[in-house]
Design a protein around this motif. Structure first.
Motif, short mmCIF file in Angstrom:
data_model
loop_
_atom_site.label_atom_id
_atom_site.label_comp_id
_atom_site.label_asym_id
_atom_site.label_seq_id
_atom_site.Cartn_x
_atom_site.Cartn_y
_atom_site.Cartn_z
N LEU A 287 -3.57 11.98 -2.67
CA LEU A 287 -4.90 11.22 -2.32
C LEU A 287 -6.17 12.22 -2.22
O LEU A 287 -7.04 11.89 -2.14
CB LEU A 287 -4.79 10.36 -1.08
CG LEU A 287 -3.73 9.24 -1.19
CD1 LEU A 287 -3.72 8.32 0.22
CD2 LEU A 287 -4.05 8.51 -2.21
N ASP B 77 0.91 -1.06 0.17
CA ASP B 77 -0.26 0.11 0.03
C ASP B 77 0.96 1.08 0.01
O ASP B 77 0.58 2.03 -0.71
CB ASP B 77 -0.86 -0.22 1.27
CG ASP B 77 -1.88 1.05 1.51
OD1 ASP B 77 -2.75 1.31 0.56
OD2 ASP B 77 -1.85 2.03 2.23
N GLU B 78 1.86 1.15 0.81
CA GLU B 78 2.99 2.40 0.84
C GLU B 78 3.44 2.42 -0.51
O GLU B 78 3.65 3.99 -0.84
CB GLU B 78 3.62 2.23 2.04
CG GLU B 78 3.37 2.12 3.34
CD GLU B 78 4.13 1.92 4.48
OE1 GLU B 78 5.63 1.71 4.32
OE2 GLU B 78 3.82 2.11 5.74
N ARG C 268 1.35 9.41 -4.79
CA ARG C 268 -0.14 9.86 -5.35
C ARG C 268 -0.72 10.90 -4.17
O ARG C 268 -0.53 10.61 -3.16
CB ARG C 268 -1.11 8.66 -5.24
CG ARG C 268 -0.61 7.60 -6.11
CD ARG C 268 -1.35 6.20 -6.07
NE ARG C 268 -2.76 6.51 -6.65
CZ ARG C 268 -2.88 6.39 -7.94
NH1 ARG C 268 -1.87 6.07 -8.85
NH2 ARG C 268 -4.12 6.52 -8.70
N GLU D 168 -6.67 12.14 -6.20
CA GLU D 168 -6.29 10.84 -7.10
C GLU D 168 -7.00 9.81 -6.22
O GLU D 168 -7.15 9.92 -4.92
CB GLU D 168 -4.92 10.60 -7.25
CG GLU D 168 -4.27 11.58 -8.09
CD GLU D 168 -2.61 11.43 -8.28
OE1 GLU D 168 -2.43 10.32 -9.42
OE2 GLU D 168 -1.77 11.61 -7.53
N THR D 169 -7.38 8.73 -6.73
CA THR D 169 -7.94 7.72 -6.14
C THR D 169 -6.93 6.96 -5.67
O THR D 169 -5.95 6.53 -6.38
CB THR D 169 -8.86 6.84 -7.31
OG1 THR D 169 -9.74 7.66 -7.77
CG2 THR D 169 -9.52 5.65 -6.33
N LYS D 170 -7.05 6.29 -4.38
CA LYS D 170 -5.92 5.54 -3.72
C LYS D 170 -6.11 4.12 -4.45
O LYS D 170 -6.94 3.56 -4.79
CB LYS D 170 -6.34 5.50 -2.43
CG LYS D 170 -5.31 4.48 -1.69
CD LYS D 170 -5.68 4.33 -0.14
CE LYS D 170 -4.76 3.44 0.62
NZ LYS D 170 -4.84 3.34 1.93
N GLU D 171 -4.82 3.37 -4.84
CA GLU D 171 -4.64 2.33 -5.51
C GLU D 171 -4.89 1.36 -4.74
O GLU D 171 -4.18 1.15 -3.45
CB GLU D 171 -3.43 2.24 -6.31
CG GLU D 171 -3.15 1.31 -7.21
CD GLU D 171 -1.94 1.41 -8.19
OE1 GLU D 171 -1.85 0.28 -8.71
OE2 GLU D 171 -1.34 2.29 -8.15
N HIS D 172 -5.52 0.11 -5.05
CA HIS D 172 -5.55 -0.94 -3.88
C HIS D 172 -4.26 -1.88 -3.97
O HIS D 172 -3.58 -2.12 -4.91
CB HIS D 172 -6.78 -1.83 -4.59
CG HIS D 172 -8.07 -1.32 -4.57
ND1 HIS D 172 -8.72 -0.94 -3.62
CD2 HIS D 172 -8.79 -0.96 -5.77
CE1 HIS D 172 -9.80 -0.29 -3.86
NE2 HIS D 172 -9.67 -0.41 -5.10
N LYS E 282 2.67 1.51 -3.57
CA LYS E 282 1.72 1.89 -4.50
C LYS E 282 1.19 3.34 -4.42
O LYS E 282 0.91 3.94 -5.75
CB LYS E 282 0.46 1.08 -4.61
CG LYS E 282 0.76 -0.32 -5.42
CD LYS E 282 -0.32 -0.90 -5.47
CE LYS E 282 0.00 -2.33 -6.18
NZ LYS E 282 -1.51 -3.12 -6.86
N ASN E 283 0.95 4.09 -3.21
CA ASN E 283 0.56 5.23 -3.27
C ASN E 283 1.38 6.20 -2.65
O ASN E 283 1.01 7.57 -2.36
CB ASN E 283 -0.79 5.16 -2.20
CG ASN E 283 -1.79 4.26 -2.79
OD1 ASN E 283 -2.59 4.64 -3.52
ND2 ASN E 283 -2.01 3.00 -2.18
#
Length: 226
Positions: A53, A44-45, A51, A56-60, A47-48
């Motif tokens: 947030l 999670d850390e 970004r 932008e949409t948080k990436e899963h 990928k985002n």
């Protein structure tokens, strides 16, 4: 019924057989565990990290089938497949996913530990993959480069004929694996104090570690139209 039925699904097989051995050993070692669709913090850390947030949409992030925890750190990650007739490529896919996640977790936990002080020289995370009735356990550390090696393995009993013999072997295997995690936890308890400058330099070194590449989504096949 003398054998685990072939219709049993992935979750049932993992929870009722494989994870039972692993979770029991972790509990005896005082290590907290969770299972099924657990978000991996390190992924999670990663990928985002870049970004915004707010816009932008948080990436899963990748979801693990099982985790072992220590002070909020996901020290151990597990991935599973079907007990009967899984896809052959699933073994390599799960191994790849787990090892990518282990690397992300190592980096995340190292950063967190550096904020408290100097981490121990030996710093590891652990993982496992379960394919059919076989489970393999892994350890990852860094010796100039990231290094992964298999530390143990077991075959869970799925029939009455070999239940007693395999059950004992699985229990011993999982207890030995839990001991490795316990030793890692003990090593992490000896964190030496550092100056602000030392922390900053160590965090910069940690940020310089090349990150995992994000795999692009699969392209949908175009249907032929007449």
């Amino acid at each position: 019924m003398s054998e685990v039925p072939s219709v049993i699904n992935e979750r049932e097989g993992f929870a009722d057989l494989t994870w039972t051995f692993i979770r029991g050993a972790l509990a005896l070692a005082g290590i907290e565990s969770r299972h099924f669709e657990v978000m991996v913090i390190g992924v999670d850390e990663r990928k985002n990290a870049d970004r915004n947030l707010l816009v932008e949409t948080k990436e899963h992030a990748y979801l693990a089938d099982g985790v072992g925890l220590h002070r909020g750190h996901q020290l151990y990650l597990a991935e599973s497949a079907l007990l009967h007739s899984p896809r052959a490529e699933k073994r390599l896919q799960d191994c790849y996913k787990v090892m990518r996640a282990m690397k992300d977790s190592w980096v995340s936990q190292m950063r967190s530990t550096i904020r408290e002080g100097r981490p121990p020289e030996s710093f590891s995370v652990f993982g496992s993959t379960s394919f059919r009735d076989e489970t393999r356990f892994y350890q990852m550390d860094v010796v100039g480069v990231f290094r992964v090696f298999e530390v143990n393995g077991m075959v869970v009993p799925i029939s009455k004929a070999d239940f007693g013999m395999k059950m004992e072997a699985c229990m011993l295997c999982c207890l030995e694996f839990a001991l490795l995690l316990k030793q890692e936890i003990s090593a992490r308890s000896t964190i030496a104090p550092t100056t602000f400058k030392e922390k900053r330099l160590m965090l910069e070194d940690c940020r310089s570690i090349p990150g995992n590449q994000t795999v692009p989504p699969k392209q949908k096949k175009q249907k032929n139209t007449i």
